[in-house]
Design a protein around this motif. Structure first.
Motif, short mmCIF file in Angstrom:
data_model
loop_
_atom_site.label_atom_id
_atom_site.label_comp_id
_atom_site.label_asym_id
_atom_site.label_seq_id
_atom_site.Cartn_x
_atom_site.Cartn_y
_atom_site.Cartn_z
N ALA A 172 -60.78 45.53 138.31
CA ALA A 172 -60.01 46.29 137.76
C ALA A 172 -58.16 46.32 138.74
O ALA A 172 -57.01 46.56 138.26
CB ALA A 172 -60.20 48.46 137.27
N ASN A 230 -62.00 56.69 139.14
CA ASN A 230 -62.75 55.09 139.08
C ASN A 230 -64.54 54.92 138.70
O ASN A 230 -65.27 54.30 138.56
CB ASN A 230 -62.46 54.36 140.60
N ARG A 246 -51.11 54.72 133.71
CA ARG A 246 -52.70 54.72 132.91
C ARG A 246 -51.85 53.88 131.55
O ARG A 246 -52.66 53.41 131.11
CB ARG A 246 -53.42 56.26 132.53
N ALA A 296 -52.96 52.16 141.91
CA ALA A 296 -52.15 52.42 140.25
C ALA A 296 -51.87 52.69 140.12
O ALA A 296 -52.26 54.07 140.19
CB ALA A 296 -53.12 51.65 140.04
N GLY A 297 -51.27 53.16 139.64
CA GLY A 297 -50.36 54.01 138.60
C GLY A 297 -50.26 53.30 137.52
O GLY A 297 -49.19 52.51 136.69
N GLU A 351 -44.71 66.67 139.72
CA GLU A 351 -43.78 64.95 139.20
C GLU A 351 -42.40 65.31 139.24
O GLU A 351 -42.41 63.93 138.61
CB GLU A 351 -44.77 65.04 137.90
N GLY A 391 -48.98 55.93 144.56
CA GLY A 391 -48.33 56.09 145.63
C GLY A 391 -47.59 54.24 146.47
O GLY A 391 -48.32 53.54 146.63
N ARG A 418 -49.85 65.74 145.39
CA ARG A 418 -50.13 67.66 145.04
C ARG A 418 -51.71 67.65 146.16
O ARG A 418 -51.82 69.08 146.27
CB ARG A 418 -50.34 67.07 143.23
N ILE A 472 -59.80 54.30 134.44
CA ILE A 472 -60.31 55.86 133.19
C ILE A 472 -60.34 54.53 131.90
O ILE A 472 -60.97 54.78 131.45
CB ILE A 472 -59.36 56.36 133.72
N LEU A 493 -55.19 46.43 136.01
CA LEU A 493 -55.94 47.80 134.68
C LEU A 493 -56.57 49.29 134.87
O LEU A 493 -56.64 48.74 135.81
CB LEU A 493 -57.48 47.16 133.68
N CYS A 497 -51.44 56.39 151.44
CA CYS A 497 -49.91 56.54 150.48
C CYS A 497 -49.47 56.34 151.99
O CYS A 497 -49.92 57.01 152.81
CB CYS A 497 -49.83 57.23 149.48
C1 PTT Z 1 -53.85 58.27 137.57
C2 PTT Z 1 -55.32 57.45 138.07
C3 PTT Z 1 -56.16 58.23 138.45
S1 PTT Z 1 -56.34 59.87 139.33
C4 PTT Z 1 -57.36 57.75 139.51
S2 PTT Z 1 -58.46 58.13 140.71
W1 PTT Z 1 -57.50 59.99 141.49
C5 PTT Z 1 -57.51 56.69 139.26
N1 PTT Z 1 -57.24 55.26 140.45
C6 PTT Z 1 -57.17 53.88 139.57
C7 PTT Z 1 -56.96 52.84 140.84
O1 PTT Z 1 -57.20 53.45 141.87
N2 PTT Z 1 -57.18 51.72 140.13
C8 PTT Z 1 -56.48 51.14 139.02
N3 PTT Z 1 -57.09 49.61 139.38
N4 PTT Z 1 -56.68 52.23 138.37
C9 PTT Z 1 -56.77 53.29 138.61
N5 PTT Z 1 -56.74 54.19 137.29
C10 PTT Z 1 -56.71 55.81 137.70
O2 PTT Z 1 -55.54 56.76 137.47
C11 PTT Z 1 -53.88 58.67 143.68
C12 PTT Z 1 -54.45 59.65 144.16
C13 PTT Z 1 -55.11 60.32 142.92
S3 PTT Z 1 -56.30 58.91 143.52
C14 PTT Z 1 -54.74 61.58 143.08
S4 PTT Z 1 -55.76 61.84 141.44
C15 PTT Z 1 -53.90 61.99 142.75
N6 PTT Z 1 -52.98 61.76 141.81
C16 PTT Z 1 -51.50 62.07 142.01
C17 PTT Z 1 -50.46 62.34 140.56
O3 PTT Z 1 -51.15 62.44 139.85
N7 PTT Z 1 -49.57 63.31 140.67
C18 PTT Z 1 -49.02 63.63 142.27
N8 PTT Z 1 -48.05 63.86 142.38
N9 PTT Z 1 -50.10 63.53 143.25
C19 PTT Z 1 -51.29 62.95 142.75
N10 PTT Z 1 -52.05 62.64 144.69
C20 PTT Z 1 -53.11 61.57 144.00
O4 PTT Z 1 -52.80 60.23 144.62
P1 PTT Z 1 -51.87 58.01 137.52
P2 PTT Z 1 -52.49 56.38 143.69
MG1 PTT Z 1 -52.54 56.71 140.06
C21 PTT Z 1 -57.32 52.19 143.03
O5 PTT Z 1 -51.67 56.74 139.17
O6 PTT Z 1 -51.49 56.81 136.40
O7 PTT Z 1 -50.98 58.73 137.77
O8 PTT Z 1 -53.69 57.83 137.18
O9 PTT Z 1 -51.97 56.83 142.25
O10 PTT Z 1 -51.04 56.15 144.46
O11 PTT Z 1 -53.22 55.47 143.57
O12 PTT Z 1 -52.88 57.67 144.18
O13 PTT Z 1 -59.51 61.03 141.99
#
Ligand code: PTT
Length: 614
Positions: free
Chosen positions: A341, A318, A193, A190-191, A482, A103, A488, A349, A346, A293
């Motif tokens: 993190a 987290n 992974r 953060a995005g 995506e 975001g 979502r 997960i 970082l 976001c």
């Molecule tokens: C996502 C993964 C997740 S999934 C989380 S919490 W989650 C962790 N967040 C982190 C963080 O925070 N800080 C950090 N240093 N590392 C982190 N790693 C982990 O990364 C996030 C939200 C969430 S919160 C989720 S589920 C949904 N994800 C979406 C997605 O993947 N696609 C989409 N079209 N919509 C989504 N909506 C939701 O967005 P990654 P964000 Mg993230 C602080 O990035 O690599 O996909 O891993 O993006 O902007 O923080 O939003 O219970």
């Protein structure tokens, strides 16, 4: 696949900004309209670009890897929750396709500047910031930012480029090539992974700053506005909306404890005695702020003061991975690790998975480590050592797969294809294990959160119904969201119907795609991503898709599901069913005829070499 019959494409700017940092060159690539029709955007564009332009075998941390940031036709629209973009590259953690969804105002600004994607290749001699303003792009020196944490660097960039600038950046973990360094945005998002932040670091690209003054040309802007308003109204009147706004993803801690899927002590157990202290209910009592976001109507960023009195935004993943998985039962202490993190950049997960393994290996006398379960301060020091690659931290910075190889005990290293598993135990959830096994980036939950459905539907069964459910989830979560690129959460957390997105897509683009048409795009993207993995590995075999050994070997010893573990033969049967449903061969390689039917003729040629008979 239908279209309005017009050769005009609305909803896309039809331009990709291509930057070569080694040469200091910039070019505009007007990609063919077919690419938008076949791949939509976001992850679809990333996969297509990597397939076409990434040299097979390229070092993920070398000049030939491509860093990609991509939006889609729904990004930046009036709603709902469209302030998102995909970052992608060949992953330094897994060696395969890697992406993440973040975001950021950068998503909105890329749309305003008229770029569907930004691709960065090469390596700059010195640290730089890539600045994009409408049609113009240039590099600025970033020596003064290099070494700064992601929050301080963000503040400096805001001072320099303004509050409205869209900023993607890395912290010291990305600079030091930690293999699970993320891209960071807005002090708490953060995005990427699988080490997409390390790819930026390897290019000495500290940040990308984007500003635009235009807006996307839409097929029917009035209809877009009308449908967006209707969708937002439906979200806000959903029965779950109030509870969601109170707890966001943090409700999952109590749910996961009850369902026996909460990781504890490096996934040794799936219940945690101290879960109440890290729960959503406890968080509600100490919450100090709520963030989101851009363009979001259901904020999930719950903020507390951590054990050092600093603000931190929490999420279930987290808290589970840095809390129960490490034996820590005080939310403020988990918040401290979460904040580290975020500021270092970082992935929480992978960090929690790697630390969990290290603590267990140390307990077993296999690794020298000055930290034990629940020792927050020592673990915080380890996180610094990882970030700056000091002492044993240098080894932990490689991620759990490489670490476990070095230690010599791999069966309790919790990963698939090198990406550490997200926070759901799968001993009594074979469908979720299959979701990890078949996720296009390694063990991530984002493409299919099977667990929520599975605990209510014959959770220990292995059957075709689960396989079909999984593919359906991958099609809308990993496909629609995506590629069109929007959050979502409205669908998965408040039950907003997918038809809202289909009509928004049609109104934005003028293409009369049905949900099935979008699912065909999703299948195409999945097949192409699988072929990127196949190309990088010189073939494929079923073992590469297997979940961690621990879930087959160590039964749970606590909680209502004591004794549960996965059954290897039945799991393999289900994995084969998955390949079959997707039209892939029994070794996991998409069949040439499947690829041809998806319009992927080049990939089909390669598949001829690696596929095996039915
Ligand atoms: C996502 C993964 C997740 S999934 C989380 S919490 W989650 C962790 N967040 C982190 C963080 O925070 N800080 C950090 N240093 N590392 C982190 N790693 C982990 O990364 C996030 C939200 C969430 S919160 C989720 S589920 C949904 N994800 C979406 C997605 O993947 N696609 C989409 N079209 N919509 C989504 N909506 C939701 O967005 P990654 P964000 Mg993230 C602080 O990035 O690599 O996909 O891993 O993006 O902007 O923080 O939003 O219970």
């Amino acid at each position: 696949m239908g279209s309005q019959g017009s050769s005009n494409l609305f909803g896309w700017s039809k331009r990709v900004l291509w930057v070569d940092l080694s040469r200091g060159e910039f070019r505009e690539w007007r990609y063919p309209g077919e690419m938008a029709r076949m791949f939509i955007g976001g992850r679809g564009f990333a996969a297509k670009i990597l397939w076409d332009f990434l040299e097979p075998g390229a070092d993920p941390l070398g000049p030939r890897n491509l860093f990609i940031a991509a939006v889609g036709p729904l990004t930046g629209l009036p709603g709902p929750n469209t302030g998102k973009l995909v970052v992608a590259a060949k992953s330094p953690l897994t060696g395969g396709y890697g992406d993440g969804n973040i975001g950021s105002w950068a998503a909105v600004q890329m749309r305003a500047a008229g770029w569907d994607a930004i691709v960065v290749e090469g390596v700059s001699e010195k640290p730089v910031v890539l600045v994009v303003e409408d049609d113009r792009a240039w590099l600025e020196p970033a020596e003064d930012l290099w070494g700064l944490d992601a929050f301080r660097a963000y503040d400096r960039l805001v001072e320099r480029y303004g509050r409205d600038a869209g900023i993607l950046l890395i912290g010291p973990a990305g600079e030091n090539l930690v293999r699970y360094a993320t891209v960071v945005s807005m002090k708490g998002r953060a995005g990427g992974r699988p080490g997409i932040g390390a790819v930026m670091g390897s290019k000495r690209l500290k940040a990308i700053v984007v500003r635009g003054s235009g807006k996307p040309e839409l097929f029917d802007p009035d209809a877009v506005m009308k449908y967006a308003v209707e969708a937002i109204r439906e979200i806000k009147t959903s029965p779950n909306y109030g509870f969601w706004m109170r707890q966001g993803t943090m409700f999952t801690i109590e749910w996961a404890q009850e369902a026996s899927v909460l990781p504890a002590y490096n996934f040794r157990e799936a219940v945690f005695e101290g879960y109440e202290g890290i729960s959503g209910s406890y968080m509600e009592r100490i919450e100090v702020d709520l963030r989101s976001c851009p363009l979001c109507v259901m904020a999930c960023g719950h903020v507390i003061d951590d054990s050092e009195g600093r603000r931190v935004e929490l999420d279930y993943e987290n808290v589970a991975m840095l809390g129960s998985n490490l034996g820590i039962s005080r939310l403020e202490e988990v918040g401290l690790l979460n904040r580290l993190a975020d500021v270092y950049g970082l992935d929480t997960i992978s960090l929690g998975g790697t630390l969990g393994y290290a603590l267990e290996a140390a307990e077993r006398g296999k690794l020298e480590l000055d930290a034990g379960w629940g020792e927050t301060k020592k673990i915080a020091r380890l996180i610094e050592d990882i970030t700056f690659r000091r002492g044993v931290g240098d080894l932990l910075a490689e991620g759990v797969a490489r670490l476990s190889q070095r230690v010599g005990e791999t069966w309790y290293a919790m990963h698939v294809k090198g990406l550490e598993v997200s926070a759901y135990d799968c001993r009594a959830a074979p469908g979720m294990a299959l979701a990890y096994a078949t996720s296009p980036i390694g063990a991530h939950h984002k493409d299919a959160w099977m667990i929520g459905w599975e605990v209510q539907h014959g959770r220990t069964e292995y059957n075709r119904e689960k396989v079909r459910k999984l593919i359906w989830m991958q099609r809308f979560r990993g496909g629609l969201f995506e590629t069109a690129v929007a959050c979502r959460f409205p669908v998965v957390e408040t039950g907003l119907g997918l038809e809202h997105y289909v009509r928004l897509f049609q109104a934005a683009t003028g293409l009369s795609y049905s949900l099935d048409d979008i699912f065909t795009v999703a299948d195409r993207v999945y097949a192409l991503i699988r072929m990127i993995w196949v190309r990088e590995h010189g073939g494929w075999s079923i073992e590469k898709d297997m979940p961690p050994e621990r879930w087959f070997r160590d039964p749970l010893t606590k909680g209502p599901l004591k004794g549960a573990k996965l059954d290897r033969d039945r799991f393999i049967d289900m994995l084969r069913m998955y390949y079959e449903e997707r039209g892939w061969a029994p070794n996991g390689v998409p069949r040439p005829d499947t690829l041809r039917s998806l319009g992927l003729d080049g990939a089909a040629e390669l598949a001829e070499k690696y596929t095996i008979p039915r």
